[in-house]
Design a protein around this motif. Sequence first.
Motif, PDB file in Angstrom:
ATOM      1  N   MET A  91       0.528  -1.450   0.004  1.00 35.09           N
ATOM      2  CA  MET A  91       0.128   0.009  -0.004  1.00 35.09           C
ATOM      3  C   MET A  91       0.967   1.151   0.288  1.00 35.09           C
ATOM      4  SD  MET A  91      -3.325  -0.600  -0.335  1.00 35.09           S
ATOM      5  CE  MET A  91      -3.737   0.576   0.398  1.00 35.09           C
ATOM      6  N   MET A  92       1.801   0.869   0.436  1.00 33.82           N
ATOM      7  CA  MET A  92       2.466   2.633   0.630  1.00 33.82           C
ATOM      8  C   MET A  92       3.008   2.611  -0.604  1.00 33.82           C
ATOM      9  SD  MET A  92       4.898   1.444   4.698  1.00 33.82           S
ATOM     10  CE  MET A  92       5.683   3.391   4.560  1.00 33.82           C
ATOM     11  N   THR A  93       3.002   1.480  -1.904  1.00 30.72           N
ATOM     12  CA  THR A  93       3.877   1.989  -2.860  1.00 30.72           C
ATOM     13  C   THR A  93       2.910   3.026  -3.870  1.00 30.72           C
ATOM     14  OG1 THR A  93       5.257   0.271  -2.754  1.00 30.72           O
ATOM     15  CG2 THR A  93       4.749   1.415  -4.776  1.00 30.72           C
ATOM     16  N   ILE A  94       2.217   2.697  -3.412  1.00 34.12           N
ATOM     17  CA  ILE A  94       0.910   4.271  -3.525  1.00 34.12           C
ATOM     18  C   ILE A  94       1.111   5.675  -4.026  1.00 34.12           C
ATOM     19  CG2 ILE A  94      -1.521   4.790  -3.950  1.00 34.12           C
ATOM     20  CD1 ILE A  94      -2.458   2.067  -2.937  1.00 34.12           C
ATOM     21  N   ASP A  95       1.266   6.121  -1.812  1.00 30.69           N
ATOM     22  CA  ASP A  95       2.291   6.992  -2.072  1.00 30.69           C
ATOM     23  C   ASP A  95       3.438   7.533  -2.321  1.00 30.69           C
ATOM     24  OD1 ASP A  95      -0.101   7.595  -0.699  1.00 30.69           O
ATOM     25  OD2 ASP A  95       0.643   6.728   1.056  1.00 30.69           O
ATOM     26  N   ALA A  96       4.799   6.305  -2.725  1.00 29.92           N
ATOM     27  CA  ALA A  96       6.275   6.646  -3.378  1.00 29.92           C
ATOM     28  C   ALA A  96       5.650   7.354  -5.136  1.00 29.92           C
ATOM     29  CB  ALA A  96       6.378   5.490  -3.239  1.00 29.92           C
ATOM     30  N   ILE A  97       5.838   6.185  -5.681  1.00 35.29           N
ATOM     31  CA  ILE A  97       5.330   6.922  -6.951  1.00 35.29           C
ATOM     32  C   ILE A  97       3.573   7.267  -7.316  1.00 35.29           C
ATOM     33  CG2 ILE A  97       7.630   5.874  -6.886  1.00 35.29           C
ATOM     34  CD1 ILE A  97       6.216   3.564  -8.546  1.00 35.29           C
ATOM     35  N   PRO A  98       3.719   7.575  -8.702  1.00 34.51           N
ATOM     36  CA  PRO A  98       2.721   7.914  -9.472  1.00 34.51           C
ATOM     37  C   PRO A  98       1.836   6.860 -10.277  1.00 34.51           C
ATOM     38  CG  PRO A  98       3.937   8.887 -10.265  1.00 34.51           C
ATOM     39  CD  PRO A  98       4.840   8.052  -9.564  1.00 34.51           C
ATOM     40  N   ASN A  99       0.475   6.712  -9.881  1.00 36.08           N
ATOM     41  CA  ASN A  99      -0.453   5.579 -11.164  1.00 36.08           C
ATOM     42  C   ASN A  99      -0.340   4.300 -10.635  1.00 36.08           C
ATOM     43  OD1 ASN A  99      -1.238   8.747 -12.552  1.00 36.08           O
ATOM     44  ND2 ASN A  99       0.354   7.713 -13.839  1.00 36.08           N
ATOM     45  N   VAL A 100      -0.039   4.307  -9.444  1.00 28.45           N
ATOM     46  CA  VAL A 100       0.195   2.631  -9.025  1.00 28.45           C
ATOM     47  C   VAL A 100      -1.516   2.837  -7.956  1.00 28.45           C
ATOM     48  CG1 VAL A 100       1.068   1.045  -7.233  1.00 28.45           C
ATOM     49  CG2 VAL A 100       2.306   2.995  -8.589  1.00 28.45           C
ATOM     50  N   GLY A 101      -2.106   1.214  -8.117  1.00 28.02           N
ATOM     51  CA  GLY A 101      -3.134   0.832  -7.686  1.00 28.02           C
ATOM     52  C   GLY A 101      -2.891  -0.130  -6.452  1.00 28.02           C
ATOM     53  N   VAL A 102      -3.532  -0.836  -6.073  1.00 32.22           N
ATOM     54  CA  VAL A 102      -3.078  -1.640  -5.376  1.00 32.22           C
ATOM     55  C   VAL A 102      -5.033  -2.793  -4.913  1.00 32.22           C
ATOM     56  CG1 VAL A 102      -2.741  -3.379  -2.909  1.00 32.22           C
ATOM     57  CG2 VAL A 102      -1.162  -1.273  -3.982  1.00 32.22           C
ATOM     58  N   ALA A 103      -4.710  -4.173  -5.302  1.00 29.16           N
ATOM     59  CA  ALA A 103      -6.699  -4.947  -5.217  1.00 29.16           C
ATOM     60  C   ALA A 103      -6.164  -5.586  -3.569  1.00 29.16           C
ATOM     61  CB  ALA A 103      -6.914  -5.976  -6.115  1.00 29.16           C
ATOM     62  N   CYS A 104      -7.490  -5.690  -3.200  1.00 23.23           N
ATOM     63  CA  CYS A 104      -7.381  -5.950  -1.984  1.00 23.23           C
ATOM     64  C   CYS A 104      -8.176  -7.749  -2.226  1.00 23.23           C
ATOM     65  CB  CYS A 104      -7.389  -5.411  -0.465  1.00 23.23           C
ATOM     66  SG  CYS A 104      -8.158  -5.645   0.986  1.00 23.23           S
ATOM     67  N   ILE A 105      -7.489  -8.941  -2.040  1.00 21.58           N
ATOM     68  CA  ILE A 105      -8.281  -9.832  -1.627  1.00 21.58           C
ATOM     69  C   ILE A 105      -8.125 -10.400  -0.030  1.00 21.58           C
ATOM     70  CG2 ILE A 105      -7.940 -10.127  -3.904  1.00 21.58           C
ATOM     71  CD1 ILE A 105      -5.482 -12.447  -3.128  1.00 21.58           C
ATOM     72  N   THR A 106      -8.737 -10.267   1.607  1.00 21.94           N
ATOM     73  CA  THR A 106      -8.169 -10.658   2.674  1.00 21.94           C
ATOM     74  C   THR A 106      -9.237 -11.595   2.122  1.00 21.94           C
ATOM     75  OG1 THR A 106      -8.835  -8.656   3.283  1.00 21.94           O
ATOM     76  CG2 THR A 106      -6.196  -9.440   3.174  1.00 21.94           C
ATOM     77  N   ASP A 107     -10.477 -11.186   1.804  1.00 22.85           N
ATOM     78  CA  ASP A 107     -11.777 -11.867   1.693  1.00 22.85           C
ATOM     79  C   ASP A 107     -11.604 -13.699   1.187  1.00 22.85           C
ATOM     80  OD1 ASP A 107     -11.474 -10.491  -0.021  1.00 22.85           O
ATOM     81  OD2 ASP A 107     -14.063 -10.847  -0.356  1.00 22.85           O
ATOM     82  N   ILE A 108     -10.420 -13.458   0.199  1.00 26.58           N
ATOM     83  CA  ILE A 108     -10.976 -15.023  -0.500  1.00 26.58           C
ATOM     84  C   ILE A 108      -9.685 -15.959  -0.738  1.00 26.58           C
ATOM     85  CG2 ILE A 108     -12.209 -13.822  -2.286  1.00 26.58           C
ATOM     86  CD1 ILE A 108     -10.100 -13.265  -4.032  1.00 26.58           C
ATOM     87  N   GLY A 109      -8.676 -15.322   0.346  1.00 31.71           N
ATOM     88  CA  GLY A 109      -7.863 -16.939   0.280  1.00 31.71           C
ATOM     89  C   GLY A 109      -7.837 -18.172   1.118  1.00 31.71           C
ATOM     90  N   ALA A 110      -6.893 -19.007   1.859  1.00 29.48           N
ATOM     91  CA  ALA A 110      -7.166 -19.951   2.328  1.00 29.48           C
ATOM     92  C   ALA A 110      -6.011 -20.129   3.106  1.00 29.48           C
ATOM     93  CB  ALA A 110      -7.201 -21.316   1.584  1.00 29.48           C
ATOM     94  N   ALA A 111      -7.048 -20.759   4.307  1.00 29.40           N
ATOM     95  CA  ALA A 111      -5.372 -20.472   5.506  1.00 29.40           C
ATOM     96  C   ALA A 111      -4.259 -22.026   5.232  1.00 29.40           C
ATOM     97  CB  ALA A 111      -6.503 -21.173   6.796  1.00 29.40           C
ATOM     98  N   LYS A 112      -4.592 -23.022   4.316  1.00 31.86           N
ATOM     99  CA  LYS A 112      -3.541 -23.495   3.955  1.00 31.86           C
ATOM    100  C   LYS A 112      -3.263 -24.072   2.185  1.00 31.86           C
ATOM    101  CE  LYS A 112      -4.983 -26.916   7.560  1.00 31.86           C
ATOM    102  NZ  LYS A 112      -5.918 -27.951   8.617  1.00 31.86           N
ATOM    103  N   ASP A 113      -3.694 -23.382   2.099  1.00 29.37           N
ATOM    104  CA  ASP A 113      -3.100 -22.799   0.526  1.00 29.37           C
ATOM    105  C   ASP A 113      -2.612 -21.540   0.063  1.00 29.37           C
ATOM    106  OD1 ASP A 113      -2.649 -23.577  -1.898  1.00 29.37           O
ATOM    107  OD2 ASP A 113      -4.959 -24.434  -2.551  1.00 29.37           O
ATOM    108  N   ILE A 114      -1.675 -21.866  -0.270  1.00 31.67           N
ATOM    109  CA  ILE A 114      -1.150 -20.179  -0.651  1.00 31.67           C
ATOM    110  C   ILE A 114      -1.136 -19.664  -2.010  1.00 31.67           C
ATOM    111  CG2 ILE A 114       1.187 -21.053  -1.748  1.00 31.67           C
ATOM    112  CD1 ILE A 114       2.639 -18.513   0.375  1.00 31.67           C
ATOM    113  N   HIS A 115      -2.068 -20.648  -3.072  1.00 34.14           N
ATOM    114  CA  HIS A 115      -2.789 -20.380  -4.069  1.00 34.14           C
ATOM    115  C   HIS A 115      -4.179 -20.457  -3.904  1.00 34.14           C
ATOM    116  CE1 HIS A 115       2.070 -22.045  -4.658  1.00 34.14           C
ATOM    117  NE2 HIS A 115       1.835 -20.846  -5.044  1.00 34.14           N
ATOM    118  N   PRO A 116      -4.985 -19.900  -3.395  1.00 31.66           N
ATOM    119  CA  PRO A 116      -6.126 -20.228  -3.816  1.00 31.66           C
ATOM    120  C   PRO A 116      -6.842 -19.566  -5.046  1.00 31.66           C
ATOM    121  CG  PRO A 116      -5.832 -16.726  -3.241  1.00 31.66           C
ATOM    122  CD  PRO A 116      -4.477 -18.657  -3.181  1.00 31.66           C
TER     123      PRO A 116
END
Length: 524
Positions: free
Chosen positions: A363-388
């Motif tokens: 998220m701090m990259t947004i303030d460091a340089i222009p034209n950057v965005g971040v998509a939040c997906i903390t609701d669609i992961g999986a506790a035991k799988d790093i590849h949701p």
Amino acid sequence: MQRTLLRSVLSSAAVLLLAAGAAQADVRLPAVFSDHMVLQRDSKLPVWGWADAGEKVTVSFRDQTKSTTAGNDGTWKVTLDPVQVGDASELKVTGENTVTFKDVLVGEVWVCSGQSNMGWTVNRSLDPDLEAATAKFPNIRLFQVPLKTATEPQDDVQAEWKHCTPETIPNFTAVGYFFGRQLHQTLDVPVGLIMTAWGGTRAEAWTSPEAMASTPELKPILDTWAKRSETYDSEAAKKRYEAAMKRWEDQAAAARKAGKPVPRRPQMQGNPRTDRHHPSNLYNAMVAPLVPYAIRGGIWYQGESNAGRAYQYRTLMPTMITSWRDAWDQGDFPFYMVQLANFREIKDQPVESDWAELREAQMMTIDAIPNVGVACITDIGAAKDIHPKDKQNVGKRLARLALVNDYGMDGITKQGPTYRSLDIEAGKCVVHFDTHGSKLTTYYREPLTGFAIAGADKKWHWAQAKITGPDTVEVWHPEVKEPLAVRYNWSDNPQGTLFSEMYLPAYPFRTDDWPGITASNVTP
């Protein structure tokens, strides 16, 4: 007879020399130019390649014709004027020979890069059968860069543009496809997707050599790899591997006999200088050959392999993006990242988290340089799988950012709520959010969870919280009489329930700047 044989040998040699000369004279272009490619609309279009020194080269597309002369090093380049979306056309390049590219479209071109979650294919994601069956989009085109490393920047790859079909989409990036499909369906224009991703890789491997060398904060990475390369002994590595293999064979046999899982097969340590994690090795082999092909922007899903070095990532990620922009020389083109998903064990109490710190660095990259965005997906992961497996929603959330920021689409919510400010009043914290046009709610009316609160003792407690307005949340705890800081979803596997009414999750945040668990860990 000897004279006849000599004449035959000389004649054959002359033929070979003529053939070699003709081959050398052939105009050629890098693989990113092929049949079925998509050219970026409304942008200057570099076209480049190789020919004999001094050879005149002419490029024609639609109603444009541009000419140049190959330099002493045999390279040439022309830049076509911006073009609009239209029917498929031919791009013709003429020198001593003529190269014609057919079925060329004009539309939107995006680079899709990162590690395994970007490389994760459609056939390993949700509904692979349905997705493949419906992947009949002749105006979506796919270009997949092969997995390679290089110690110096390369000028070409072995790949070609392909139509998006039920046959080609299963092994293509799922996130990239779902992102591109959403753009295609919303904008009604052709879309070209360039996949260049490799599982398990680190951001420094995707950063240009010049950027790595000129950024003092990244010197520990270079020093670490230099030491590894200096001390590498191939014979010793071979002996260690042979010994490990012997142990593994015994362990594997015992596991099979006992009906247990076989342990992972050992890998031989290769030369660190050619390792895929080595700084710039993937930039050299999998990014540099694409430059300066005109693009709209890039999407990026990576960070898992840099978790544990989040404070360094605050510098590394802006440096990497800037190195790409410098190379392409197209200005500050948009660059959208996927924030790390929820993963690992759910904690009963608030604790420090290297994954939370990495999300913060993203998220701090947004303030460091222009034209950057971040998509939040903390609701669609999986506790035991790093590849949701839910890559559809990942692609959609990236597409939301692009559709609003770059295409000016009205009526679309760009993202979920993001932290704006904090007020402390009468022992309670009032958190203000930017809601991006969709007011706060909880997930399907569940109680509001995920907030933690602390006072001067820096001891964190799960807090009570309630939504008090369209963009405010009140947070408190009876044992924290004088609160100083609030955190939300600050954990490896957050379970907070704050969303917008578009059911987009609120982004994790903290209002404190207290040292975390990775503040001093800067080596790979």
